[in-house]
Design a protein around this motif. Structure first.
Motif, PDB file in Angstrom:
ATOM      1  N   MET A 170       0.578  -0.867  -0.230  1.00 35.41           N
ATOM      2  CA  MET A 170       0.339   0.214  -0.072  1.00 35.41           C
ATOM      3  C   MET A 170       0.508   1.572   0.079  1.00 35.41           C
ATOM      4  SD  MET A 170      -2.917  -1.337   2.800  1.00 35.41           S
ATOM      5  CE  MET A 170      -3.997  -0.117   2.457  1.00 35.41           C
ATOM      6  N   MET A 171       1.906   1.308   0.806  1.00 34.95           N
ATOM      7  CA  MET A 171       3.057   2.396   0.722  1.00 34.95           C
ATOM      8  C   MET A 171       3.475   2.771  -0.301  1.00 34.95           C
ATOM      9  SD  MET A 171       6.422   2.761   2.921  1.00 34.95           S
ATOM     10  CE  MET A 171       7.149   1.500   3.379  1.00 34.95           C
ATOM     11  N   CYS A 172       4.075   2.051  -1.270  1.00 29.01           N
ATOM     12  CA  CYS A 172       4.683   1.589  -2.316  1.00 29.01           C
ATOM     13  C   CYS A 172       3.629   2.099  -3.807  1.00 29.01           C
ATOM     14  CB  CYS A 172       4.573   0.559  -3.239  1.00 29.01           C
ATOM     15  SG  CYS A 172       7.072  -0.073  -2.164  1.00 29.01           S
ATOM     16  N   GLU A 173       2.365   1.956  -3.318  1.00 23.55           N
ATOM     17  CA  GLU A 173       1.466   2.081  -4.455  1.00 23.55           C
ATOM     18  C   GLU A 173       1.068   3.665  -4.403  1.00 23.55           C
ATOM     19  OE1 GLU A 173      -2.226   0.102  -3.930  1.00 23.55           O
ATOM     20  OE2 GLU A 173      -3.091   1.093  -6.100  1.00 23.55           O
ATOM     21  N   THR A 193       3.881   5.946  -5.502  1.00 27.10           N
ATOM     22  CA  THR A 193       3.456   5.961  -7.220  1.00 27.10           C
ATOM     23  C   THR A 193       2.470   7.554  -7.768  1.00 27.10           C
ATOM     24  OG1 THR A 193       1.633   4.851  -7.393  1.00 27.10           O
ATOM     25  CG2 THR A 193       3.897   4.308  -7.135  1.00 27.10           C
ATOM     26  N   TYR A 194       1.475   7.489  -7.017  1.00 24.63           N
ATOM     27  CA  TYR A 194       0.484   8.418  -6.953  1.00 24.63           C
ATOM     28  C   TYR A 194       0.106   9.752  -6.663  1.00 24.63           C
ATOM     29  CZ  TYR A 194      -3.018   7.044  -4.545  1.00 24.63           C
ATOM     30  OH  TYR A 194      -3.908   5.774  -3.088  1.00 24.63           O
ATOM     31  N   ARG A 195       0.982   9.677  -5.447  1.00 25.53           N
ATOM     32  CA  ARG A 195       0.529  11.035  -4.698  1.00 25.53           C
ATOM     33  C   ARG A 195       1.493  12.260  -4.919  1.00 25.53           C
ATOM     34  NH1 ARG A 195      -3.642  13.504  -1.885  1.00 25.53           N
ATOM     35  NH2 ARG A 195      -3.570  14.303   0.250  1.00 25.53           N
ATOM     36  N   PHE A 196       1.215  13.046  -4.995  1.00 24.29           N
ATOM     37  CA  PHE A 196       1.874  14.698  -5.963  1.00 24.29           C
ATOM     38  C   PHE A 196       2.230  15.207  -4.774  1.00 24.29           C
ATOM     39  CE2 PHE A 196       3.141  18.312  -8.621  1.00 24.29           C
ATOM     40  CZ  PHE A 196       3.556  17.638  -9.356  1.00 24.29           C
ATOM     41  N   ALA A 197       3.198  16.006  -3.953  1.00 20.89           N
ATOM     42  CA  ALA A 197       3.200  16.833  -3.334  1.00 20.89           C
ATOM     43  C   ALA A 197       4.998  17.941  -3.378  1.00 20.89           C
ATOM     44  CB  ALA A 197       3.410  16.463  -1.812  1.00 20.89           C
ATOM     45  N   HIS A 198       4.725  18.972  -3.287  1.00 21.16           N
ATOM     46  CA  HIS A 198       5.902  19.993  -4.132  1.00 21.16           C
ATOM     47  C   HIS A 198       6.611  19.611  -4.978  1.00 21.16           C
ATOM     48  CE1 HIS A 198       5.603  21.664  -0.664  1.00 21.16           C
ATOM     49  NE2 HIS A 198       5.291  20.692   0.502  1.00 21.16           N
ATOM     50  N   GLY A 199       6.139  19.351  -6.288  1.00 24.20           N
ATOM     51  CA  GLY A 199       6.807  18.997  -7.667  1.00 24.20           C
ATOM     52  C   GLY A 199       6.977  18.036  -7.758  1.00 24.20           C
ATOM     53  N   ASN A 200       6.596  16.981  -7.117  1.00 28.45           N
ATOM     54  CA  ASN A 200       6.416  15.888  -7.809  1.00 28.45           C
ATOM     55  C   ASN A 200       6.505  14.488  -6.712  1.00 28.45           C
ATOM     56  OD1 ASN A 200       8.145  15.324  -5.967  1.00 28.45           O
ATOM     57  ND2 ASN A 200       9.935  14.965  -7.059  1.00 28.45           N
ATOM     58  N   VAL A 201       5.836  13.305  -6.926  1.00 27.86           N
ATOM     59  CA  VAL A 201       5.564  12.225  -6.904  1.00 27.86           C
ATOM     60  C   VAL A 201       6.080  11.955  -5.109  1.00 27.86           C
ATOM     61  CG1 VAL A 201       3.730  11.418  -8.452  1.00 27.86           C
ATOM     62  CG2 VAL A 201       5.728  10.143  -8.028  1.00 27.86           C
ATOM     63  N   GLY A 235       7.509   8.936  -4.003  1.00 28.10           N
ATOM     64  CA  GLY A 235       8.172   8.079  -4.553  1.00 28.10           C
ATOM     65  C   GLY A 235       9.129   8.762  -5.464  1.00 28.10           C
ATOM     66  N   GLU A 236       9.453  10.113  -5.939  1.00 28.48           N
ATOM     67  CA  GLU A 236      10.634  10.337  -6.438  1.00 28.48           C
ATOM     68  C   GLU A 236      11.211  11.401  -5.321  1.00 28.48           C
ATOM     69  OE1 GLU A 236       9.246  12.338  -9.709  1.00 28.48           O
ATOM     70  OE2 GLU A 236       8.841  10.923 -10.704  1.00 28.48           O
ATOM     71  N   LYS A 237      11.056  11.081  -3.709  1.00 27.59           N
ATOM     72  CA  LYS A 237      11.609  12.602  -3.115  1.00 27.59           C
ATOM     73  C   LYS A 237      12.955  10.732  -2.397  1.00 27.59           C
ATOM     74  CE  LYS A 237       8.244  15.348  -2.360  1.00 27.59           C
ATOM     75  NZ  LYS A 237       8.398  16.355  -3.336  1.00 27.59           N
ATOM     76  N   TRP A 265      12.619   5.354   3.312  1.00 26.48           N
ATOM     77  CA  TRP A 265      11.827   4.151   4.073  1.00 26.48           C
ATOM     78  C   TRP A 265      12.049   2.968   3.530  1.00 26.48           C
ATOM     79  CZ3 TRP A 265       7.945   9.362   5.211  1.00 26.48           C
ATOM     80  CH2 TRP A 265       8.609  10.283   5.693  1.00 26.48           C
ATOM     81  N   ILE A 266      11.471   3.237   2.446  1.00 25.43           N
ATOM     82  CA  ILE A 266      10.859   1.930   1.551  1.00 25.43           C
ATOM     83  C   ILE A 266      12.148   0.883   0.997  1.00 25.43           C
ATOM     84  CG2 ILE A 266      10.155   0.865  -1.307  1.00 25.43           C
ATOM     85  CD1 ILE A 266       8.718   3.526  -1.393  1.00 25.43           C
ATOM     86  N   ALA A 267      13.159   1.759   1.406  1.00 27.76           N
ATOM     87  CA  ALA A 267      13.790   0.777   0.921  1.00 27.76           C
ATOM     88  C   ALA A 267      14.451   0.137   2.600  1.00 27.76           C
ATOM     89  CB  ALA A 267      15.643   1.169   0.675  1.00 27.76           C
ATOM     90  N   ASP A 268      14.596   0.404   3.460  1.00 26.78           N
ATOM     91  CA  ASP A 268      14.780   0.300   5.044  1.00 26.78           C
ATOM     92  C   ASP A 268      14.000  -0.974   5.551  1.00 26.78           C
ATOM     93  OD1 ASP A 268      17.007   1.980   4.772  1.00 26.78           O
ATOM     94  OD2 ASP A 268      16.322   3.302   6.399  1.00 26.78           O
ATOM     95  N   SER A 269      12.136  -0.160   4.679  1.00 29.84           N
ATOM     96  CA  SER A 269      11.549  -1.718   5.429  1.00 29.84           C
ATOM     97  C   SER A 269      11.303  -2.639   4.330  1.00 29.84           C
ATOM     98  CB  SER A 269       9.964  -0.672   4.966  1.00 29.84           C
ATOM     99  OG  SER A 269       9.477   0.667   5.749  1.00 29.84           O
ATOM    100  N   ALA A 270      12.001  -2.569   3.246  1.00 30.39           N
ATOM    101  CA  ALA A 270      11.865  -4.107   2.540  1.00 30.39           C
ATOM    102  C   ALA A 270      12.814  -4.497   3.036  1.00 30.39           C
ATOM    103  CB  ALA A 270      12.412  -3.548   1.492  1.00 30.39           C
ATOM    104  N   ALA A 271      14.452  -3.908   3.768  1.00 25.51           N
ATOM    105  CA  ALA A 271      15.288  -4.905   4.474  1.00 25.51           C
ATOM    106  C   ALA A 271      14.893  -5.323   5.831  1.00 25.51           C
ATOM    107  CB  ALA A 271      16.447  -3.478   4.364  1.00 25.51           C
ATOM    108  N   GLU A 272      14.019  -4.690   6.562  1.00 24.30           N
ATOM    109  CA  GLU A 272      14.125  -4.671   7.711  1.00 24.30           C
ATOM    110  C   GLU A 272      12.923  -6.340   7.846  1.00 24.30           C
ATOM    111  OE1 GLU A 272      12.740  -1.903   9.867  1.00 24.30           O
ATOM    112  OE2 GLU A 272      14.141  -1.036  10.293  1.00 24.30           O
TER     113      GLU A 272
END
Ligand SMILES: Cc1cc2nc3c(=O)[nH]c(=O)nc-3n(C[C@H](O)[C@H](O)[C@H](O)COP(=O)(O)OP(=O)(O)OC[C@H]3O[C@@H](n4cnc5c(N)ncnc54)[C@H](O)[C@@H]3O)c2cc1C
Length: 318
Positions: A274-277, A280-288, A290-292, A298-305
């Motif tokens: 759900m976080m990854c999805e 991909t579409y929540r837009f804030a301050h110039g981009n989505v 997932g581009e920040k 956060w996503i990478a740390d979660s996946a590793a844990e």
């Protein structure tokens, strides 16, 4: 010797079927506010399908109607089932029924198995397990205060329990109570099988939890406060020998811990998706999102844990 971190192809096929089944058939039921009887009706056809696929009550040995899969396969199954709170129920391996079935199978008399275990395995009866008490640390159950006193051919139980999962929908509850306060501290308690409608047994309320902040009555997934006031049961209610309460508990906790961990990994996987999805579409301050860079971290740390936890739990299962 096998050390290749892969699942044998025949079993992987079953896991793949389960993944689709949970997503397509079980998760949609979560959106309905069903009472316990309505839920049982809704899942009955799904339970039949699970039985036809030989995946029902897989935690038990074949002579008890299970599959005898062992803990690694069960762990992989629970990872999939845990992604929905209804998953284990549809597969006949939900806590606390699965643990109760294990201890009834391990130490129950023939008569106790006929009366309690057989209908539990058939999905005709449901159960709860009552150990934890409000006034003592659940992490250290040698301090239990609930008592069971022998009176002729009966036992009389008094005590106060809480966080007793599914007590408000159960047909019976296995209660841990002190039978010999003077014994060595791990030999004081015993276990008793008590019908939920026994006089003196009061399921006081469903306690609010993070999953269910405003619990509704007669719904699946309760965690209840239970009071026992002079609950009188026959000698045949005693499970195992007097003083064996802790010994019996360990029989359920070993496998139960692994099942719980794998179910939580299943929940984490779902939250992660759900976080990854969302990213991909929540837009804030110039981009989505997932581009920040911070969100990506956060996503990478979660996946590793999650991967570390999954491998540690599967190794424990192995
Ligand atoms: C959703 C849910 C369902 C449950 N279902 C059931 C059920 O069906 N049947 C049942 O009998 N019980 C059930 N429980 C109760 C559960 O078993 C207890 O919550 C658990 O054993 C912890 O006990 P406690 O809550 O009394 O916490 P405590 O034992 O009071 O612990 C409080 C805090 O102290 C910490 N702590 C304790 N000992 C130590 C130590 N030695 N070192 C460091 N830290 C420590 C703990 O980690 C915790 O953070 C359920 C609980 C929940 C939340």
């Amino acid at each position: 010797m096998s050390w290749d971190f892969s699942t044998e192809p025949e079993f992987q096929q079953k896991l793949d079927w389960m993944t689709v089944f949970v997503r397509e058939e079980i998760r949609p039921l979560e959106t309905l506010e069903l009472t316990w009887p309505q839920l049982l009706k809704a899942i009955a056809p799904l339970q039949r399908e699970v039985k036809a696929h030989h995946l029902w009550a897989a935690h038990l040995d074949p002579e008890l109607g299970g599959q005898g899969y062992g803990q690694v396969k069960l762990g992989l199954m629970h990872e999939i089932l845990g992604s929905s709170p209804l998953g284990p129920l549809v597969f006949g391996c939900q806590a606390p029924d699965s643990g109760n079935a294990e201890i009834l199978a391990a130490v129950g008399t023939d008569e106790q198995k006929r009366r309690w275990l057989d209908p539990l395995l058939a999905g005709e009866k449901y159960s709860a397990f009552a150990l934890t008490e409000p006034d003592n640390a659940g992490a250290d159950p040698v301090n239990l205060q609930t008592t069971a006193v022998r009176d002729g051919d009966s036992w009389v139980l008094n005590g106060h329990k809480w966080f007793i999962s599914n007590a408000s929908t159960a047909d019976f509850v296995i209660v841990v109570a002190v039978t010999d306060p003077d014994a060595e501290r791990h030999r004081r308690a015993s276990q008793f099988i008590i019908p939920i409608d026994a006089p003196g047994l009061d399921v006081v309320r469903d306690i609010a939890s993070m999953e269910n902040p405003s619990p509704r009555e007669n719904t699946y997934g309760s965690h209840c406060e239970v009071v026992l006031r002079d609950v009188r049961v026959g000698a045949d209610a005693l499970l195992g020998n007097p003083g064996d309460g802790f010994l019996i508990s360990q029989k359920r906790l070993g496998p139960g811990r692994i099942h719980h961990c794998m179910r939580w990994i299943g929940q984490s996987n779902r939250a992660f998706d759900m976080m990854c999805e969302r990213a991909t579409y929540r837009f804030a301050h110039g981009n989505v999102l997932g581009e920040k860079q911070t969100v990506r971290n956060w996503i990478a740390d979660s996946a590793a844990e999650m991967q570390a936890l999954r491998l540690m739990t599967l190794q424990a299962a192995w």
